[in-house]
Design a protein around this motif. Structure first.
Motif, PDB file in Angstrom:
ATOM      1  N   VAL A  69      41.992  33.375  53.822  1.00  0.00           N
ATOM      2  CA  VAL A  69      40.689  33.879  54.245  1.00  0.00           C
ATOM      3  C   VAL A  69      39.634  33.066  53.504  1.00  0.00           C
ATOM      4  N   GLY A  70      38.716  32.478  54.224  1.00  0.00           N
ATOM      5  CA  GLY A  70      37.590  31.831  53.542  1.00  0.00           C
ATOM      6  C   GLY A  70      37.426  30.381  53.927  1.00  0.00           C
ATOM      7  N   VAL A  71      38.181  29.495  53.313  1.00  0.00           N
ATOM      8  CA  VAL A  71      38.102  28.059  53.610  1.00  0.00           C
ATOM      9  C   VAL A  71      39.276  27.740  54.534  1.00  0.00           C
ATOM     10  N   ALA A  72      39.012  27.245  55.704  1.00  0.00           N
ATOM     11  CA  ALA A  72      40.101  26.901  56.625  1.00  0.00           C
ATOM     12  C   ALA A  72      41.077  28.068  56.752  1.00  0.00           C
ATOM     13  N   SER A  73      40.571  29.206  57.122  1.00  0.00           N
ATOM     14  CA  SER A  73      41.382  30.430  57.204  1.00  0.00           C
ATOM     15  C   SER A  73      42.636  30.233  58.049  1.00  0.00           C
ATOM     16  N   ASP A  74      43.661  30.985  57.696  1.00  0.00           N
ATOM     17  CA  ASP A  74      44.921  31.007  58.450  1.00  0.00           C
ATOM     18  C   ASP A  74      45.721  29.710  58.361  1.00  0.00           C
ATOM     19  N   THR A  75      45.452  28.893  57.340  1.00  0.00           N
ATOM     20  CA  THR A  75      46.238  27.662  57.219  1.00  0.00           C
ATOM     21  C   THR A  75      47.200  27.697  56.028  1.00  0.00           C
ATOM     22  N   TYR A  76      47.265  28.824  55.331  1.00  0.00           N
ATOM     23  CA  TYR A  76      48.173  28.928  54.171  1.00  0.00           C
ATOM     24  C   TYR A  76      49.591  29.175  54.663  1.00  0.00           C
ATOM     25  N   ARG A  77      50.520  28.320  54.246  1.00  0.00           N
ATOM     26  CA  ARG A  77      51.912  28.408  54.712  1.00  0.00           C
ATOM     27  C   ARG A  77      52.874  28.318  53.516  1.00  0.00           C
ATOM     28  N   VAL A  84      34.464  30.196  48.018  1.00  0.00           N
ATOM     29  CA  VAL A  84      33.832  30.850  49.164  1.00  0.00           C
ATOM     30  C   VAL A  84      32.492  31.394  48.669  1.00  0.00           C
ATOM     31  N   PRO A  85      31.413  30.656  48.915  1.00  0.00           N
ATOM     32  CA  PRO A  85      30.115  31.046  48.355  1.00  0.00           C
ATOM     33  C   PRO A  85      29.619  32.364  48.948  1.00  0.00           C
ATOM     34  N   GLY A  86      28.746  33.015  48.245  1.00  0.00           N
ATOM     35  CA  GLY A  86      28.085  34.203  48.778  1.00  0.00           C
ATOM     36  C   GLY A  86      28.694  35.513  48.324  1.00  0.00           C
ATOM     37  N   ARG A  87      29.748  35.437  47.491  1.00  0.00           N
ATOM     38  CA  ARG A  87      30.365  36.673  46.985  1.00  0.00           C
ATOM     39  C   ARG A  87      30.670  37.658  48.105  1.00  0.00           C
ATOM     40  N   ARG A  88      31.202  37.162  49.183  1.00  0.00           N
ATOM     41  CA  ARG A  88      31.539  38.033  50.310  1.00  0.00           C
ATOM     42  C   ARG A  88      32.799  38.826  49.994  1.00  0.00           C
ATOM     43  N   THR A  89      32.812  40.112  50.369  1.00  0.00           N
ATOM     44  CA  THR A  89      34.035  40.905  50.224  1.00  0.00           C
ATOM     45  C   THR A  89      34.912  40.666  51.451  1.00  0.00           C
ATOM     46  N   LEU A  90      36.176  41.052  51.337  1.00  0.00           N
ATOM     47  CA  LEU A  90      37.064  40.940  52.501  1.00  0.00           C
ATOM     48  C   LEU A  90      36.524  41.783  53.650  1.00  0.00           C
ATOM     49  N   GLU A  91      35.934  42.912  53.279  1.00  0.00           N
ATOM     50  CA  GLU A  91      35.350  43.786  54.304  1.00  0.00           C
ATOM     51  C   GLU A  91      34.234  43.041  55.070  1.00  0.00           C
ATOM     52  N   ASP A  92      33.354  42.361  54.305  1.00  0.00           N
ATOM     53  CA  ASP A  92      32.295  41.568  54.954  1.00  0.00           C
ATOM     54  C   ASP A  92      32.906  40.545  55.907  1.00  0.00           C
ATOM     55  N   LEU A  93      33.946  39.875  55.410  1.00  0.00           N
ATOM     56  CA  LEU A  93      34.524  38.777  56.184  1.00  0.00           C
ATOM     57  C   LEU A  93      35.215  39.290  57.449  1.00  0.00           C
ATOM     58  N   ARG A  97      41.888  41.934  60.776  1.00  0.00           N
ATOM     59  CA  ARG A  97      41.608  43.339  60.438  1.00  0.00           C
ATOM     60  C   ARG A  97      42.558  43.879  59.366  1.00  0.00           C
ATOM     61  N   VAL A  98      43.692  43.187  59.191  1.00  0.00           N
ATOM     62  CA  VAL A  98      44.643  43.658  58.187  1.00  0.00           C
ATOM     63  C   VAL A  98      44.017  43.642  56.782  1.00  0.00           C
ATOM     64  N   PHE A  99      42.956  42.862  56.616  1.00  0.00           N
ATOM     65  CA  PHE A  99      42.297  42.779  55.305  1.00  0.00           C
ATOM     66  C   PHE A  99      41.266  43.901  55.100  1.00  0.00           C
ATOM     67  N   LYS A 100      41.125  44.789  56.102  1.00  0.00           N
ATOM     68  CA  LYS A 100      40.180  45.900  55.964  1.00  0.00           C
ATOM     69  C   LYS A 100      40.790  47.157  56.543  1.00  0.00           C
TER      70      LYS A 100
END
Lengths: 468, 389
Positions: free
Chosen positions: A327-335, A384-393, A401-404
């Protein structure tokens, strides 16, 4: 770096690239490789991440700003790029020791002796493909050299490969040149290192070790193919330490890995390459870049249910900042990748679990508190600048949605959005109950698989090579 | 050298590439051919385009010497082979990275890396103690204020003047002379630092005579021109202190000298030389110049309560080329619309006169006047790093 500026300049838009002091050398080398050695750069003293805001402001106002204005208002000098010796030029004649010294001094070698890439040796390798020597799989940043069959053979000879490995090496280079892999990121500061997985009957034919010591040097196929990859990055892509390669620590190159496909067949599981469109029995290579790995020792249990918590815990702990690729930079690319020894894979399969069942079970358990996940994104790092929460994202539709599933900061969230993002391979000491986990570098070395294309008379050539 | 066959030499290629990777020697070879100047460097541009080159066998040293000379890489005198080991010793002692950029040299835009500057320093005969002075000098001449493109390509005979102000320990370690024969032969520091800078200007900047350097005659100072200030006999604070450095720092000041003119006597005689055709070009550009002042005279002047700046002010005030004389000089015709009427001061500002106390203690004082060249007026100062032991 600098690629956005190069694109803007190509489109006729003036640019000024802000470069932290420690990266000026990389900027100079990279801009040359982009064909724009005149790309205007404005230095930022020190590194912005550790400066107080007043320091940073002073540095920008007093040092950086004037150069930015100059860069945007003045026309850079015309640039041309010098031709190199042709790919088939003979650059030197001398003894083994002399060739090695020359290659090392000219930075064409990794510091170990190389096998001199004579015309004769290169020609022998070229006999193990039906492709034309000048066939190119694409051009590789930062130096923009063509990834050709010829340069593959030259570096393969240097690395100490045997000619019959050539079809595997060509598949590796084809994967490297695939934009999905992202070769241009190979010089980034985390300094992650690529692992090559070889699947299919060719692994056994070529003598790849897939048992005890599967990630250890000591087997010519695994060792030399791994070394080849690094030499190719150095000599063709152009990644040189202290210049284009800014790996803060880096790694030694990883030996190539082969799966134990006999065991896979026995338990009815598909290989790692099946996640990328191949099936059991296909000759394929997968390349993927991992930031680090760790062994998981003495997995204990009689059922998969008793084993999976420990494995999931290892997968969770090996990651950290890398979760910005979930989540954040290039989301969904972690393998992330889990290696199981045959004894563990057999036990899990005996419990009635498929490979997919294991992925789902790992995904359900490999979790961490949302608040900690968020620290990796934007408190302990500024990735990930802006101190965004997972909920924000999630609300911004930048995370699944699994992150919220609740607003509790201590709720558990998974390390990847989808169970299929967890890779599994079976290899290593057949009768030891250990496993291994790799943290992955996301889009900066995304898993990329290619078929190994064999020449028409492969069987005859292979027999020939074995007697050589 | 250890290695492969007796006498084999692994050497650094001591010439430069531009930022785009192209080699200056290709331009130089083409320019030399166009200008019919192939006698000095009949093998210009013929070398492997690599970081290092191997000369093999028992005749390696002679082969290297001949090849370097015929490629146009020397000043005509024998050079020390820039072997990988010798160059590495200099780079290591400097504490800097081999590929670090020291500057970009006009006119051809050669990138001077620490390693390539070191290769030229080895060729010139420098050791580790001299090398930081060479690095400082290269940095200084690459400063836009120095106008290296002008110095390299002008038809005037100008050459960089390297002035060193350093504590005795550094001068002794670098074998720098500041006394008898300060501009003459015999001292490794003065001989090799200036020579290294010249080789850098040729090999990394492209300043080949006739091809890109159009100095009508050149001058002996183009082999080396390096002088150290005599701290012990200087009645004033050292130059480096006046420039804002500490007494224990070492400092290099790069100036530009059209020639080195001997003056026997006192300030009157200095004025007479300054107010002559020798200095007309300095005056034309409102330029900067340097004076090597004999210790004996400096002591006398200081005894009269005069500071270094007072002396410079006196000279600047008195060194005036009379209108009637000036008008007959060739340079006056270079002033657009003819020169305005009136006497012409050689120096418009006493700050632009660099007074260096150095030379022998002889009964009849011997000074040296260095007329300046060109625009903008500049003495460029750089600190000289200590070496890593």
């Amino acid at each position: 770096m600098l690629r956005a500026s190069a694109a803007a300049e190509l489109a006729g838009v003036p640019t000024s690239s802000l470069v932290c002091e420690g990266f000026l050398g990389q900027a100079a080398s990279t801009s040359s490789g982009l064909g724009m050695p005149n790309l205007p750069v404005a230095v930022v003293p020190g590194h912005v991440d550790t400066q107080r805001y007043d320091e940073l402001e002073r540095n920008i106002v007093e040092v950086t700003l004037a150069r930015v204005i100059e860069n945007l208002t003045a026309t850079p000098d015309e640039a041309t790029v010098a031709p190199e010796p042709g790919p088939t030029a003979v650059v030197f004649r001398g003894s083994f020791e002399e060739v090695n010294r020359l290659y090392y001094e000219n930075r064409w070698s990794d510091g170990l002796p190389i096998v001199p890439p004579t015309m004769e040796a290169v020609e022998t390798f070229l006999g193990y493909t039906d492709l034309d020597p000048q066939h190119s799989f694409g051009s590789l940043l930062p130096d923009r050299r063509a990834a050709t069959v010829w340069s593959t053979a030259v570096n393969a000879v240097m690395a100490g490969c045997r000619p019959e490995y050539f079809p595997v090496l060509l598949a590796v280079v084809e994967a490297l040149a695939d934009p999905a892999y992202g070769v241009e990121h190979s010089g980034n500061t985390p300094g992650a290192e690529t692992l090559i997985t070889v699947n299919g009957p060719i692994a056994r034919q070529l003598g790849f070790n897939n048992e005890q010591g599967a990630l250890r040097d000591g087997f010519q196929a695994n060792t030399s193919v791994g070394r080849f990859f690094r030499l190719y990055l150095r000599n063709v892509a152009g990644f040189l330490p202290w210049e284009t390669d800014k790996g803060t620590y880096g790694n030694t190159w990883r030996v190539a890995m082969a799966e134990n496909e006999a065991v896979l067949a026995e338990i009815g599981w598909q290989p790692q390459s099946s996640d990328f469109g191949f099936a059991s029995g296909d000759n394929a290579v997968t390349i993927s870049r991992y930031t680090g790995g760790g062994v998981v020792t003495s997995v204990f249990g009689q059922t998969p249910e008793q084993m999976v918590d420990y494995l999931a815990d290892a997968l969770t702990k090996i990651g950290g900042w890398e979760y910005v690729f979930t989540v954040g930079v290039a989301s969904d690319t972690y393998r992330p990748l889990l290696l199981l020894t045959p004894v563990l894979a057999r036990a899990i399969a005996a419990g009635g679990w498929s490979r997919r069942d294991l992925k789902v079970a790992l995904w359900e358990r490999a979790r961490l508190p949302a608040s900690k996940f968020e620290r990796y994104l934007g408190e302990w790092t500024n990735l990930v600048p802006g101190r965004r929460t997972l909920e924000d994202l999630v609300n911004l539709r930048k995370a699944d949605r699994v992150f919220k599933q609740s607003t509790d900061p201590d709720r558990l969230v998974p390390i990847v959005a989808d169970p299929d993002h967890i890779q599994i391979a079976v290899t290593g000491d057949p009768l030891r109950t250990n496993a291994y986990v790799f943290a992955h570098n996301g889009m900066l070395g995304f898993p990329t698989a290619k078929a190994v294309r064999l020449p028409a008379d492969w069987e005859a050539r292979l027999a020939d090579a074995r007697d050589r | 050298m250890s290695g492969d066959g007796a006498g084999s030499q692994w050497v650094l290629v001591p010439v430069a590439q531009r930022r785009d990777g192209s080699w200056l020697d290709d331009t130089l070879a083409a320019r030399s051919a166009e200008a019919g100047l192939t006698a000095r460097a009949p093998e210009a541009g013929r070398f492997p385009r690599q970081r290092v080159e191997l000369f093999r066998g028992p005749a390696a040293e002679a082969d290297l010497e001949r090849a370097f000379r015929r490629r146009g890489w020397t000043d005509g005198l024998p050079v020390v082979a820039p072997t990988v080991g010798r160059v590495a010793a200099l780079v290591d002692a400097s504490g800097r990275r081999p590929a670090e950029q020291v500057g970009v040299l006009a006119p051809l835009g050669g990138v001077a890396t620490v390693e390539r500057v070191a290769a030229n320093a080895v060729m010139a005969g420098c050791g580790t103690e001299q090398f930081p002075f060479v690095l400082a000098a290269v940095e200084a001449v690459c400063d836009p204020a120095f106008n290296l493109a002008g110095v390299q390509t002008t038809d005037e005979n100008v050459t960089p003047l390297v002035v060193i102000s350093a504590p005795a320990t550094r001068r002794e370690a670098a074998e720098l002379n500041s006394g008898f024969g300060v501009l003459g032969p015999g001292w490794r520091g003065n001989a090799t630092i200036g020579r290294a800078l010249r080789l850098v200007l040729q090999n990394l900047g492209g300043g080949w005579p006739g091809a890109l350097s159009f100095a009508g005659a050149g001058q002996p100072g183009r082999y080396t021109l390096c002088v150290a200030e005599d701290d012990e006999r200087c009645p004033w604070e050292p130059l480096r202190v006046g420039l804002g450095f500490g007494p224990h720092d070492a400092v290099m000041i790069a100036g530009r000298a059209e020639s080195a003119v001997n003056v026997t006597g006192g300030l009157d005689e200095v004025v007479s030389v300054m107010a002559s055709a020798t200095s007309a070009f300095t005056a034309l550009h409102g330029g900067s110049a340097a004076l090597l002042l004999a210790p004996h005279t400096a002591a006398e002047l200081a005894g009269q309560g005069l500071s270094r700046l007072d002396v410079a002010a006196m000279l600047a005030e008195r060194a005036v080329i009379p209108d009637s004389v000036w008008r007959r000089f060739w340079v006056a015709s270079a002033v657009k619309g003819g020169p305005p009427p009136g006497d012409v001061p050689v120096l418009v500002d006493p700050d632009r006169l660099l007074i260096v106390v150095a030379g022998g203690t002889v009964p009849i004082a011997q000074h040296v006047w260095f007329p300046g060249w060109g625009f903008p007026p500049a003495h460029v100062t750089r600190p000289v790093a200590s070496i890593r032991r």
